[in-house]
Write a protein that holds these residues in place. Structure first.
Motif, short mmCIF file in Angstrom:
data_model
loop_
_atom_site.label_atom_id
_atom_site.label_comp_id
_atom_site.label_asym_id
_atom_site.label_seq_id
_atom_site.Cartn_x
_atom_site.Cartn_y
_atom_site.Cartn_z
N MET A 1 0.85 -1.17 0.00
CA MET A 1 0.00 0.00 0.00
C MET A 1 0.89 1.23 0.00
O MET A 1 1.83 1.31 0.78
CB MET A 1 -0.87 -0.05 1.25
CG MET A 1 -2.02 0.90 1.26
SD MET A 1 -3.29 0.66 0.01
CE MET A 1 -3.65 -1.07 0.17
N ASP A 2 0.58 2.21 -0.86
CA ASP A 2 1.44 3.38 -0.94
C ASP A 2 1.25 4.27 0.29
O ASP A 2 0.19 4.25 0.93
CB ASP A 2 1.17 4.15 -2.23
CG ASP A 2 -0.17 4.84 -2.21
OD1 ASP A 2 -0.18 6.07 -1.95
OD2 ASP A 2 -1.19 4.18 -2.44
N PRO A 3 2.25 5.07 0.65
CA PRO A 3 2.20 5.87 1.87
C PRO A 3 1.04 6.87 1.91
O PRO A 3 0.46 7.09 2.98
CB PRO A 3 3.54 6.59 1.88
CG PRO A 3 4.44 5.75 1.07
CD PRO A 3 3.57 5.14 0.01
N VAL A 4 0.69 7.49 0.80
CA VAL A 4 -0.41 8.45 0.80
C VAL A 4 -1.72 7.75 1.15
O VAL A 4 -2.54 8.26 1.91
CB VAL A 4 -0.50 9.19 -0.55
CG1 VAL A 4 -1.78 9.99 -0.66
CG2 VAL A 4 0.71 10.11 -0.73
N ALA A 50 0.66 23.14 -0.60
CA ALA A 50 -0.08 22.15 -1.39
C ALA A 50 -1.54 22.05 -0.94
O ALA A 50 -1.95 21.04 -0.41
CB ALA A 50 0.61 20.81 -1.29
N ASP A 51 -2.33 23.11 -1.13
CA ASP A 51 -3.77 23.09 -0.84
C ASP A 51 -4.06 22.72 0.61
O ASP A 51 -4.63 21.67 0.90
CB ASP A 51 -4.48 22.13 -1.80
CG ASP A 51 -6.00 22.25 -1.75
OD1 ASP A 51 -6.51 23.17 -1.08
OD2 ASP A 51 -6.66 21.41 -2.38
N TYR A 58 -11.58 17.08 3.29
CA TYR A 58 -11.58 15.63 3.37
C TYR A 58 -12.23 15.14 4.66
O TYR A 58 -12.99 14.18 4.66
CB TYR A 58 -10.14 15.11 3.29
CG TYR A 58 -10.02 13.61 3.36
CD1 TYR A 58 -10.33 12.82 2.26
CD2 TYR A 58 -9.60 12.98 4.52
CE1 TYR A 58 -10.22 11.43 2.33
CE2 TYR A 58 -9.48 11.61 4.59
CZ TYR A 58 -9.79 10.84 3.49
OH TYR A 58 -9.68 9.47 3.55
N LEU A 59 -11.96 15.80 5.77
CA LEU A 59 -12.54 15.39 7.04
C LEU A 59 -14.06 15.56 7.03
O LEU A 59 -14.77 14.80 7.69
CB LEU A 59 -11.91 16.17 8.19
CG LEU A 59 -10.43 15.86 8.44
CD1 LEU A 59 -9.86 16.80 9.51
CD2 LEU A 59 -10.21 14.41 8.83
N GLN A 60 -14.57 16.52 6.28
CA GLN A 60 -16.01 16.73 6.15
C GLN A 60 -16.65 15.76 5.17
O GLN A 60 -17.79 15.34 5.34
CB GLN A 60 -16.30 18.17 5.70
CG GLN A 60 -15.93 19.21 6.73
CD GLN A 60 -16.73 19.06 8.01
OE1 GLN A 60 -17.93 18.90 7.97
NE2 GLN A 60 -16.05 19.09 9.14
N ASP A 61 -15.91 15.39 4.11
CA ASP A 61 -16.45 14.54 3.03
C ASP A 61 -15.34 13.64 2.49
O ASP A 61 -14.80 13.90 1.42
CB ASP A 61 -17.03 15.43 1.92
CG ASP A 61 -17.60 14.64 0.76
OD1 ASP A 61 -17.87 13.42 0.91
OD2 ASP A 61 -17.78 15.24 -0.32
N LEU A 69 -7.38 15.52 -1.63
CA LEU A 69 -6.37 15.40 -0.59
C LEU A 69 -5.21 14.52 -1.03
O LEU A 69 -4.06 14.81 -0.72
CB LEU A 69 -6.98 14.87 0.71
CG LEU A 69 -6.02 14.78 1.90
CD1 LEU A 69 -5.36 16.12 2.20
CD2 LEU A 69 -6.73 14.25 3.13
N ALA A 70 -5.50 13.47 -1.78
CA ALA A 70 -4.41 12.62 -2.30
C ALA A 70 -3.45 13.43 -3.16
O ALA A 70 -2.23 13.31 -3.04
CB ALA A 70 -4.98 11.44 -3.08
#
Length: 129
Positions: A1-4, A50-51, A58-61, A69-70
């Motif tokens: 699994m990739d870190p992100v 970076a945004d 992301y935490l909301q949706d 977010l990725a």
């Protein structure tokens, strides 16, 4: 699994226990710091963050803001940030001891699914006609 993916998964794996809340706060702080600080393509601190708003979105949706977010995490160099990845692994280890090394257990794409139950030790009976 990739870190992100490890980081994204850990952000939504929290429960109400104090240990998980504490490790989740630490992870969110580390992600927020990484997104605010940013990284350039050579892994050096960048002047262009970076945004940073991507985390709150992301935490909301989580489903709707996953890609945003990725992309922000990738742009910020989160996949090379050992401390951030370790913070994500601590959240996963706290929520599901023994499974943190197997992040795939947390991933399920159910957008087109019907008659599905998700969760540890869950059961379901379907009657189709």
């Amino acid at each position: 699994m990739d870190p992100v993916t490890v980081i994204l998964t850990a952000l939504v794996a929290g429960t109400s226990s104090a240990a998980v809340q504490e490790s989740s706060r630490a992870l969110c702080g580390a992600v927020r710091n990484r997104l605010t600080r940013g990284r350039d393509t050579h892994g050096q601190d960048a002047t262009d963050p970076a945004d940073p708003a991507a985390l709150e979105a992301y935490l909301q949706d989580p489903a709707g803001q996953h890609e945003r977010l990725a992309r922000a995490l990738a742009k910020a160099g989160a996949g090379r940030d050992a401390e951030l990845i370790e913070a994500a692994r601590r959240v996963l280890a706290t929520t599901h001891p023994g499974a943190a090394g197997s992040v795939g257990a947390y991933l399920a794409d159910l957008r087109e699914a019907r008659g599905v139950v998700v969760g540890d030790h869950a059961s379901q009976t379907n009657h189709f006609s």
